[in-house]
Scaffold this motif. Structure first.
Motif, PDB file in Angstrom:
ATOM      1  N   TYR A   1       0.383   5.329   1.288  1.00 17.48           N
ATOM      2  CA  TYR A   1       1.833   5.424   1.116  1.00 17.48           C
ATOM      3  C   TYR A   1       2.482   4.038   1.158  1.00 17.48           C
ATOM      4  O   TYR A   1       3.369   3.728   0.349  1.00 17.48           O
ATOM      5  CB  TYR A   1       2.426   6.314   2.207  1.00 17.48           C
ATOM      6  CG  TYR A   1       3.925   6.469   2.099  1.00 17.48           C
ATOM      7  CD1 TYR A   1       4.489   7.347   1.184  1.00 17.48           C
ATOM      8  CD2 TYR A   1       4.781   5.719   2.913  1.00 17.48           C
ATOM      9  CE1 TYR A   1       5.861   7.491   1.076  1.00 17.48           C
ATOM     10  CE2 TYR A   1       6.149   5.852   2.813  1.00 17.48           C
ATOM     11  CZ  TYR A   1       6.692   6.741   1.893  1.00 17.48           C
ATOM     12  OH  TYR A   1       8.054   6.865   1.779  1.00 17.48           O
ATOM     13  N   ILE A   2       2.018   3.191   2.086  1.00 13.43           N
ATOM     14  CA  ILE A   2       2.554   1.829   2.173  1.00 13.43           C
ATOM     15  C   ILE A   2       2.194   1.046   0.917  1.00 13.43           C
ATOM     16  O   ILE A   2       3.024   0.292   0.364  1.00 13.43           O
ATOM     17  CB  ILE A   2       2.042   1.127   3.440  1.00 13.43           C
ATOM     18  CG1 ILE A   2       2.545   1.857   4.690  1.00 13.43           C
ATOM     19  CG2 ILE A   2       2.462  -0.334   3.468  1.00 13.43           C
ATOM     20  CD1 ILE A   2       2.028   1.284   5.993  1.00 13.43           C
ATOM     21  N   ALA A   3       0.954   1.223   0.439  1.00 14.92           N
ATOM     22  CA  ALA A   3       0.542   0.549  -0.788  1.00 14.92           C
ATOM     23  C   ALA A   3       1.403   0.989  -1.966  1.00 14.92           C
ATOM     24  O   ALA A   3       1.779   0.177  -2.828  1.00 14.92           O
ATOM     25  CB  ALA A   3      -0.930   0.840  -1.073  1.00 14.92           C
ATOM     26  N   THR A   4       1.762   2.280  -2.004  1.00 11.87           N
ATOM     27  CA  THR A   4       2.625   2.789  -3.078  1.00 11.87           C
ATOM     28  C   THR A   4       4.013   2.168  -3.005  1.00 11.87           C
ATOM     29  O   THR A   4       4.607   1.814  -4.045  1.00 11.87           O
ATOM     30  CB  THR A   4       2.733   4.321  -2.982  1.00 11.87           C
ATOM     31  OG1 THR A   4       1.428   4.894  -3.057  1.00 11.87           O
ATOM     32  CG2 THR A   4       3.576   4.879  -4.122  1.00 11.87           C
ATOM     33  N   LEU A   5       4.554   2.011  -1.789  1.00 11.62           N
ATOM     34  CA  LEU A   5       5.868   1.372  -1.635  1.00 11.62           C
ATOM     35  C   LEU A   5       5.836  -0.070  -2.147  1.00 11.62           C
ATOM     36  O   LEU A   5       6.766  -0.524  -2.829  1.00 11.62           O
ATOM     37  CB  LEU A   5       6.283   1.401  -0.162  1.00 11.62           C
ATOM     38  CG  LEU A   5       6.637   2.770   0.443  1.00 11.62           C
ATOM     39  CD1 LEU A   5       6.967   2.612   1.937  1.00 11.62           C
ATOM     40  CD2 LEU A   5       7.830   3.374  -0.280  1.00 11.62           C
ATOM     41  N   ILE A   6       4.772  -0.768  -1.816  1.00 15.28           N
ATOM     42  CA  ILE A   6       4.660  -2.161  -2.269  1.00 15.28           C
ATOM     43  C   ILE A   6       4.542  -2.225  -3.794  1.00 15.28           C
ATOM     44  O   ILE A   6       5.152  -3.069  -4.446  1.00 15.28           O
ATOM     45  CB  ILE A   6       3.459  -2.836  -1.582  1.00 15.28           C
ATOM     46  CG1 ILE A   6       3.676  -2.893  -0.064  1.00 15.28           C
ATOM     47  CG2 ILE A   6       3.239  -4.246  -2.140  1.00 15.28           C
ATOM     48  CD1 ILE A   6       2.479  -3.402   0.707  1.00 15.28           C
ATOM     49  N   GLN A   7       3.767  -1.306  -4.361  1.00 16.97           N
ATOM     50  CA  GLN A   7       3.586  -1.285  -5.811  1.00 16.97           C
ATOM     51  C   GLN A   7       4.880  -0.948  -6.542  1.00 16.97           C
ATOM     52  O   GLN A   7       5.081  -1.371  -7.677  1.00 16.97           O
ATOM     53  CB  GLN A   7       2.486  -0.285  -6.178  1.00 16.97           C
ATOM     54  CG  GLN A   7       1.088  -0.758  -5.785  1.00 16.97           C
ATOM     55  CD  GLN A   7       0.036   0.304  -5.997  1.00 16.97           C
ATOM     56  OE1 GLN A   7       0.355   1.433  -6.339  1.00 16.97           O
ATOM     57  NE2 GLN A   7      -1.229  -0.060  -5.766  1.00 16.97           N
ATOM     58  N   LYS A   8       5.769  -0.169  -5.904  1.00 16.10           N
ATOM     59  CA  LYS A   8       7.063   0.102  -6.529  1.00 16.10           C
ATOM     60  C   LYS A   8       7.906  -1.166  -6.620  1.00 16.10           C
ATOM     61  O   LYS A   8       8.604  -1.396  -7.606  1.00 16.10           O
ATOM     62  CB  LYS A   8       7.809   1.169  -5.723  1.00 16.10           C
ATOM     63  CG  LYS A   8       7.273   2.575  -5.906  1.00 16.10           C
ATOM     64  CD  LYS A   8       8.097   3.571  -5.114  1.00 16.10           C
ATOM     65  CE  LYS A   8       7.566   4.989  -5.294  1.00 16.10           C
ATOM     66  NZ  LYS A   8       8.365   5.976  -4.504  1.00 16.10           N
ATOM     67  N   ASP A   9       7.850  -1.997  -5.574  1.00 13.79           N
ATOM     68  CA  ASP A   9       8.612  -3.249  -5.588  1.00 13.79           C
ATOM     69  C   ASP A   9       7.924  -4.327  -6.423  1.00 13.79           C
ATOM     70  O   ASP A   9       8.601  -5.180  -7.008  1.00 13.79           O
ATOM     71  CB  ASP A   9       8.812  -3.744  -4.148  1.00 13.79           C
ATOM     72  CG  ASP A   9       9.709  -2.817  -3.338  1.00 13.79           C
ATOM     73  OD1 ASP A   9      10.460  -2.034  -3.959  1.00 13.79           O
ATOM     74  OD2 ASP A   9       9.631  -2.863  -2.098  1.00 13.79           O
ATOM     75  N   TYR A  10       6.617  -4.292  -6.477  1.00 16.11           N
ATOM     76  CA  TYR A  10       5.850  -5.311  -7.209  1.00 16.11           C
ATOM     77  C   TYR A  10       4.820  -4.588  -8.092  1.00 16.11           C
ATOM     78  O   TYR A  10       3.671  -4.392  -7.688  1.00 16.11           O
ATOM     79  CB  TYR A  10       5.160  -6.262  -6.229  1.00 16.11           C
ATOM     80  CG  TYR A  10       6.116  -6.935  -5.274  1.00 16.11           C
ATOM     81  CD1 TYR A  10       6.792  -8.099  -5.647  1.00 16.11           C
ATOM     82  CD2 TYR A  10       6.372  -6.379  -4.018  1.00 16.11           C
ATOM     83  CE1 TYR A  10       7.694  -8.707  -4.780  1.00 16.11           C
ATOM     84  CE2 TYR A  10       7.275  -6.987  -3.152  1.00 16.11           C
ATOM     85  CZ  TYR A  10       7.933  -8.144  -3.551  1.00 16.11           C
ATOM     86  OH  TYR A  10       8.826  -8.747  -2.693  1.00 16.11           O
ATOM     87  N   PRO A  11       5.233  -4.141  -9.278  1.00 14.70           N
ATOM     88  CA  PRO A  11       4.360  -3.335 -10.142  1.00 14.70           C
ATOM     89  C   PRO A  11       3.051  -4.035 -10.525  1.00 14.70           C
ATOM     90  O   PRO A  11       2.066  -3.366 -10.806  1.00 14.70           O
ATOM     91  CB  PRO A  11       5.232  -3.088 -11.381  1.00 14.70           C
ATOM     92  CG  PRO A  11       6.643  -3.264 -10.903  1.00 14.70           C
ATOM     93  CD  PRO A  11       6.572  -4.337  -9.866  1.00 14.70           C
ATOM     94  N   LYS A  12       3.026  -5.362 -10.564  1.00 19.50           N
ATOM     95  CA  LYS A  12       1.835  -6.075 -10.992  1.00 19.50           C
ATOM     96  C   LYS A  12       0.860  -6.350  -9.859  1.00 19.50           C
ATOM     97  O   LYS A  12      -0.119  -7.066 -10.042  1.00 19.50           O
ATOM     98  CB  LYS A  12       2.230  -7.409 -11.640  1.00 19.50           C
ATOM     99  CG  LYS A  12       3.052  -7.239 -12.918  1.00 19.50           C
ATOM    100  CD  LYS A  12       3.369  -8.575 -13.539  1.00 19.50           C
ATOM    101  CE  LYS A  12       4.194  -8.415 -14.828  1.00 19.50           C
ATOM    102  NZ  LYS A  12       4.502  -9.724 -15.446  1.00 19.50           N
TER     103      LYS A  12
END
Length: 250
Positions: free
Chosen positions: A36-47
């Motif tokens: 879930y934390i990884a998903t939050l980070i990926q939303k802010d930084y898609p790359k």
């Protein structure tokens, strides 16, 4: 992957948020984090990639977001269960009725007389009194006491009075029994509502206990785990700072 191993060997990594250089102990790789934390980070930084590095300073924000979400979901679920319980307690269909009090307030004069006759007719004082009257009646008419001889043997007048009493007493007792049947029906209906309400309350309490066991406790454990990870990260950073200060003094 070789590049990643080389970077780990040098213990110098670049944070994907502020692009500053950090030591390996100052953060985590994305693939090491909770999904879930990884998903939050990926939303802010898609790359972002699985081998990307994020420092503990910026990782705290995402961990706090997850904690807030878990706490909010638990509070929402508990609020829903409490609202269900409140609605259940306020339902008129589950209202408990004082059957005896309700019947007493609706009694007519005839029903009160029927109840009194039924109570007296089914008691020992009535039996003893009635037997005493019959014995006195037979004795007076048998021995002509005081010159009285109004009902000679076979006591036809006594039989007439007994038949009249039985004819009057039977309907009154039946009226009282009908009221008892009404009382029993209302009592059974009241018990049904009480049982139905208790069953619904138990069902809601079961759902609340299940929520506490299956969701609240694991969430609390996970929050504690995240807190321990954050404290461990801070402790490692402090240890590294002390080590650097010691090296500078030497």
């Amino acid at each position: 992957m070789k590049k990643n191993e080389k970077v780990q060997a040098n213990d110098a990594l670049w944070c994907l948020v502020d692009h500053r250089e950090y030591d390996l102990i100052d953060g985590n790789f994305i693939h090491e984090l909770d999904p879930y934390i990884a998903t939050l980070i990926q939303k802010d930084y898609p790359k972002v990639a699985n081998n990307s590095f994020i420092c503990s300073e910026h990782l705290v924000r995402y961990r706090l977001q997850k904690m807030d979400k878990m706490i909010s979901e638990d509070s929402h679920k508990n609020r829903q269960i409490n609202e269900r319980m409140t609605r259940l307690m306020s339902k008129d269909s589950y209202r408990v009725i004082d059957v005896e009090k309700q019947l007493e307030t609706t009694l007519t004069f005839g029903q009160k007389v029927a109840d009194a006759v039924a109570r007296f007719g089914g008691s020992w004082p009535f039996v003893i009194t009635f037997i005493g009257i019959i014995i006195v009646w037979i004795f007076i008419n048998s021995v002509h006491l005081f010159g009285l001889h109004f009902d000679p043997f076979p006591f036809i007048l006594l039989n007439l009075f007994l038949s009249i009493i039985a004819a009057i007493q039977a309907p009154l007792i039946m009226m009282s029994q009908n009221r008892s049947s009404t009382y029993d029906r209302m009592e059974s209906k009241n018990d049904y509502h009480v049982n139905l309400k208790s069953e619904e309350e138990i069902r809601i309490l079961h759902s609340k206990i299940d929520h506490l066991i299956q969701q609240d406790q694991p969430n609390n454990m996970q929050i504690q785990k995240m807190q321990m990870e954050m404290l461990a990260s801070i402790n490692n950073q402090l240890t590294e700072v002390r080590k650097q200060q010691k090296d500078e003094k030497l």
